[in-house]
Motif scaffolding. Structure first.
Motif, PDB file in Angstrom:
ATOM      1  N   ASN A 162      31.922 -12.859  76.676  1.00  0.00           N
ATOM      2  CA  ASN A 162      32.472 -11.704  77.400  1.00  0.00           C
ATOM      3  C   ASN A 162      32.767 -12.087  78.845  1.00  0.00           C
ATOM      4  OD1 ASN A 162      32.267  -9.243  75.507  1.00  0.00           O
ATOM      5  ND2 ASN A 162      30.306 -10.298  75.251  1.00  0.00           N
ATOM      6  N   HIS A 163      33.806 -12.908  79.015  1.00  0.00           N
ATOM      7  CA  HIS A 163      34.170 -13.439  80.328  1.00  0.00           C
ATOM      8  C   HIS A 163      34.631 -12.347  81.292  1.00  0.00           C
ATOM      9  CE1 HIS A 163      33.854 -17.412  78.600  1.00  0.00           C
ATOM     10  NE2 HIS A 163      34.608 -17.006  77.607  1.00  0.00           N
ATOM     11  N   HIS A 164      34.993 -11.177  80.773  1.00  0.00           N
ATOM     12  CA  HIS A 164      35.513 -10.097  81.611  1.00  0.00           C
ATOM     13  C   HIS A 164      34.424  -9.345  82.366  1.00  0.00           C
ATOM     14  CE1 HIS A 164      34.413  -8.332  77.771  1.00  0.00           C
ATOM     15  NE2 HIS A 164      34.321  -7.154  78.367  1.00  0.00           N
ATOM     16  N   ILE A 165      33.161  -9.658  82.120  1.00  0.00           N
ATOM     17  CA  ILE A 165      32.066  -8.972  82.800  1.00  0.00           C
ATOM     18  C   ILE A 165      31.837  -9.636  84.145  1.00  0.00           C
ATOM     19  CG2 ILE A 165      29.612  -8.409  82.717  1.00  0.00           C
ATOM     20  CD1 ILE A 165      29.873  -8.258  79.701  1.00  0.00           C
ATOM     21  N   ASP A 166      32.112  -8.872  85.212  1.00  0.00           N
ATOM     22  CA  ASP A 166      31.939  -9.401  86.566  1.00  0.00           C
ATOM     23  C   ASP A 166      30.476  -9.398  86.998  1.00  0.00           C
ATOM     24  OD1 ASP A 166      34.702  -9.763  86.869  1.00  0.00           O
ATOM     25  OD2 ASP A 166      34.955  -7.696  87.551  1.00  0.00           O
ATOM     26  N   ASN A 167      29.796  -8.286  86.734  1.00  0.00           N
ATOM     27  CA  ASN A 167      28.411  -8.148  87.157  1.00  0.00           C
ATOM     28  C   ASN A 167      27.572  -7.657  85.979  1.00  0.00           C
ATOM     29  OD1 ASN A 167      25.950  -7.551  88.285  1.00  0.00           O
ATOM     30  ND2 ASN A 167      26.781  -6.432  90.034  1.00  0.00           N
ATOM     31  N   PRO A 168      26.810  -8.537  85.343  1.00  0.00           N
ATOM     32  CA  PRO A 168      26.041  -8.133  84.164  1.00  0.00           C
ATOM     33  C   PRO A 168      24.964  -7.098  84.475  1.00  0.00           C
ATOM     34  CG  PRO A 168      25.593 -10.427  84.735  1.00  0.00           C
ATOM     35  CD  PRO A 168      26.672  -9.961  85.641  1.00  0.00           C
ATOM     36  N   ASN A 169      24.645  -6.913  85.749  1.00  0.00           N
ATOM     37  CA  ASN A 169      23.633  -5.923  86.125  1.00  0.00           C
ATOM     38  C   ASN A 169      24.222  -4.527  86.294  1.00  0.00           C
ATOM     39  OD1 ASN A 169      21.528  -7.853  86.210  1.00  0.00           O
ATOM     40  ND2 ASN A 169      22.287  -8.537  88.201  1.00  0.00           N
ATOM     41  N   GLN A 170      25.530  -4.417  86.322  1.00  0.00           N
ATOM     42  CA  GLN A 170      26.176  -3.113  86.476  1.00  0.00           C
ATOM     43  C   GLN A 170      27.239  -2.956  85.395  1.00  0.00           C
ATOM     44  OE1 GLN A 170      27.649  -3.090  90.490  1.00  0.00           O
ATOM     45  NE2 GLN A 170      25.728  -2.316  91.292  1.00  0.00           N
ATOM     46  N   MET A 171      26.829  -2.474  84.241  1.00  0.00           N
ATOM     47  CA  MET A 171      27.752  -2.303  83.130  1.00  0.00           C
ATOM     48  C   MET A 171      28.563  -1.021  83.318  1.00  0.00           C
ATOM     49  SD  MET A 171      27.474  -4.964  81.398  1.00  0.00           S
ATOM     50  CE  MET A 171      28.691  -4.396  80.246  1.00  0.00           C
ATOM     51  N   ILE A 172      29.843  -1.083  83.041  1.00  0.00           N
ATOM     52  CA  ILE A 172      30.720   0.075  83.130  1.00  0.00           C
ATOM     53  C   ILE A 172      30.781   0.719  81.758  1.00  0.00           C
ATOM     54  CG2 ILE A 172      33.074   0.862  83.550  1.00  0.00           C
ATOM     55  CD1 ILE A 172      33.367  -1.495  85.495  1.00  0.00           C
ATOM     56  N   VAL A 173      30.414   1.996  81.715  1.00  0.00           N
ATOM     57  CA  VAL A 173      30.446   2.741  80.462  1.00  0.00           C
ATOM     58  C   VAL A 173      31.863   2.690  79.904  1.00  0.00           C
ATOM     59  CG1 VAL A 173      30.170   5.018  79.433  1.00  0.00           C
ATOM     60  CG2 VAL A 173      28.545   4.236  81.145  1.00  0.00           C
ATOM     61  N   GLY A 174      31.981   2.420  78.602  1.00  0.00           N
ATOM     62  CA  GLY A 174      33.280   2.348  77.956  1.00  0.00           C
ATOM     63  C   GLY A 174      33.822   0.940  77.827  1.00  0.00           C
ATOM     64  N   THR A 175      33.153  -0.048  78.461  1.00  0.00           N
ATOM     65  CA  THR A 175      33.604  -1.433  78.370  1.00  0.00           C
ATOM     66  C   THR A 175      33.391  -1.952  76.950  1.00  0.00           C
ATOM     67  OG1 THR A 175      33.061  -1.864  80.682  1.00  0.00           O
ATOM     68  CG2 THR A 175      33.249  -3.784  79.249  1.00  0.00           C
ATOM     69  N   LYS A 176      34.386  -2.659  76.452  1.00  0.00           N
ATOM     70  CA  LYS A 176      34.302  -3.244  75.113  1.00  0.00           C
ATOM     71  C   LYS A 176      33.669  -4.629  75.225  1.00  0.00           C
ATOM     72  CE  LYS A 176      37.255  -4.416  71.160  1.00  0.00           C
ATOM     73  NZ  LYS A 176      38.634  -4.374  70.667  1.00  0.00           N
ATOM     74  N   LEU A 177      32.586  -4.824  74.485  1.00  0.00           N
ATOM     75  CA  LEU A 177      31.899  -6.112  74.458  1.00  0.00           C
ATOM     76  C   LEU A 177      32.068  -6.757  73.095  1.00  0.00           C
ATOM     77  CD1 LEU A 177      28.433  -5.202  76.038  1.00  0.00           C
ATOM     78  CD2 LEU A 177      30.374  -6.299  77.163  1.00  0.00           C
ATOM     79  N   CYS A 178      32.331  -8.040  73.105  1.00  0.00           N
ATOM     80  CA  CYS A 178      32.342  -8.808  71.877  1.00  0.00           C
ATOM     81  C   CYS A 178      30.894  -9.219  71.603  1.00  0.00           C
ATOM     82  CB  CYS A 178      33.224 -10.037  72.061  1.00  0.00           C
ATOM     83  SG  CYS A 178      33.540 -10.930  70.554  1.00  0.00           S
ATOM     84  N   VAL A 179      30.445  -9.046  70.362  1.00  0.00           N
ATOM     85  CA  VAL A 179      29.059  -9.339  70.014  1.00  0.00           C
ATOM     86  C   VAL A 179      29.039 -10.506  69.032  1.00  0.00           C
ATOM     87  CG1 VAL A 179      26.943  -8.427  68.988  1.00  0.00           C
ATOM     88  CG2 VAL A 179      28.442  -6.909  70.320  1.00  0.00           C
ATOM     89  N   PRO A 180      28.476 -11.640  69.465  1.00  0.00           N
ATOM     90  CA  PRO A 180      28.376 -12.774  68.546  1.00  0.00           C
ATOM     91  C   PRO A 180      27.434 -12.465  67.392  1.00  0.00           C
ATOM     92  CG  PRO A 180      27.647 -13.366  70.776  1.00  0.00           C
ATOM     93  CD  PRO A 180      27.935 -11.914  70.769  1.00  0.00           C
ATOM     94  N   SER A 181      27.516 -13.251  66.349  1.00  0.00           N
ATOM     95  CA  SER A 181      26.633 -13.063  65.193  1.00  0.00           C
ATOM     96  C   SER A 181      25.189 -13.209  65.626  1.00  0.00           C
ATOM     97  CB  SER A 181      26.942 -14.090  64.113  1.00  0.00           C
ATOM     98  OG  SER A 181      28.246 -13.884  63.639  1.00  0.00           O
ATOM     99  N   PRO A 182      24.313 -12.432  64.997  1.00  0.00           N
ATOM    100  CA  PRO A 182      22.894 -12.512  65.372  1.00  0.00           C
ATOM    101  C   PRO A 182      22.309 -13.873  65.041  1.00  0.00           C
ATOM    102  CG  PRO A 182      23.184 -11.073  63.476  1.00  0.00           C
ATOM    103  CD  PRO A 182      24.549 -11.484  63.926  1.00  0.00           C
ATOM    104  N   MET A 183      21.252 -14.192  65.772  1.00  0.00           N
ATOM    105  CA  MET A 183      20.549 -15.445  65.511  1.00  0.00           C
ATOM    106  C   MET A 183      19.833 -15.330  64.182  1.00  0.00           C
ATOM    107  SD  MET A 183      18.857 -16.361  69.163  1.00  0.00           S
ATOM    108  CE  MET A 183      17.932 -17.647  68.408  1.00  0.00           C
TER     109      MET A 183
END
Length: 176
Positions: free
Chosen positions: A144-165
């Motif tokens: 998720n290269h589009h995340i500028d600040n991982p400590n401040q998530m913007i509601v509505g942002t689309k995150l790609c979720v890798p397969s679980p470990m």
């Protein structure tokens, strides 16, 4: 009765289950099932009820609050007003009604090769999501290269979720 913040509704003068069902595109039976303790023929102004909102495909359900405008909502979720208009063709977004449900599309349209994504909801953090999806935080950040600040998530942002470990099974070797 417990329902999420997005699903709670406070009865307004003139509300009926039928009118609420029409406004939110849900069934009267669905409202009754979500609120087994209410008297459906005698709703009380100010009474809190839960609305079983329909899913907002690839987006986030938003409930209009006092003083909301299309422009304000678009700014809050980092999307254009036109994008919200396109996602809600049957709704007059220039005459918003308090309590009305609208669909907010993701703020950034992320290509997700794994076709697994998550729309950030209020209060969620990347750390919590990494735990929920059983993936290292570093893996979530890496795709998720589009995340500028991982400590401040913007509601509505689309995150790609890798397969679980996948944790390999523990094998104990016993020798006789």
């Amino acid at each position: 009765m417990s329902c999420s913040y997005d699903q709670q509704y406070f009865v307004q003068p003139g509300d009926t289950l039928y009118l609420l069902a029409q406004r939110y595109n849900i069934s009267v039976i669905g409202i009754e099932q979500a609120n087994p303790d209410i008297d459906s023929t005698n709703l009380l102004v100010g009474q809190r009820i839960c609305l079983p909102l329909p899913p907002c495909e690839n987006g986030l359900q938003y409930i209009v609050k006092p003083n909301d405008t299309l422009y304000h909502i678009a700014q809050m979720y980092n999307v254009s007003p036109e994008t919200i208009l396109n996602k809600n063709p049957a709704v007059n977004l220039y005459q918003l009604q308090i309590g009305q449900a609208i669909c907010i599309p993701p703020s950034i349209d992320v290509e997700c090769p794994m076709d697994r994504f998550h729309i950030v909801r209020p209060g969620e953090t990347l750390g919590e999501l990494a735990i929920r999806f059983n993936i290292p935080l570093e893996s979530l950040l890496a795709v998720n290269h589009h995340i500028d600040n991982p400590n401040q998530m913007i509601v509505g942002t689309k995150l790609c979720v890798p397969s679980p470990m996948v944790t390999p099974p523990v094998v104990d070797f016993y020798y006789d």
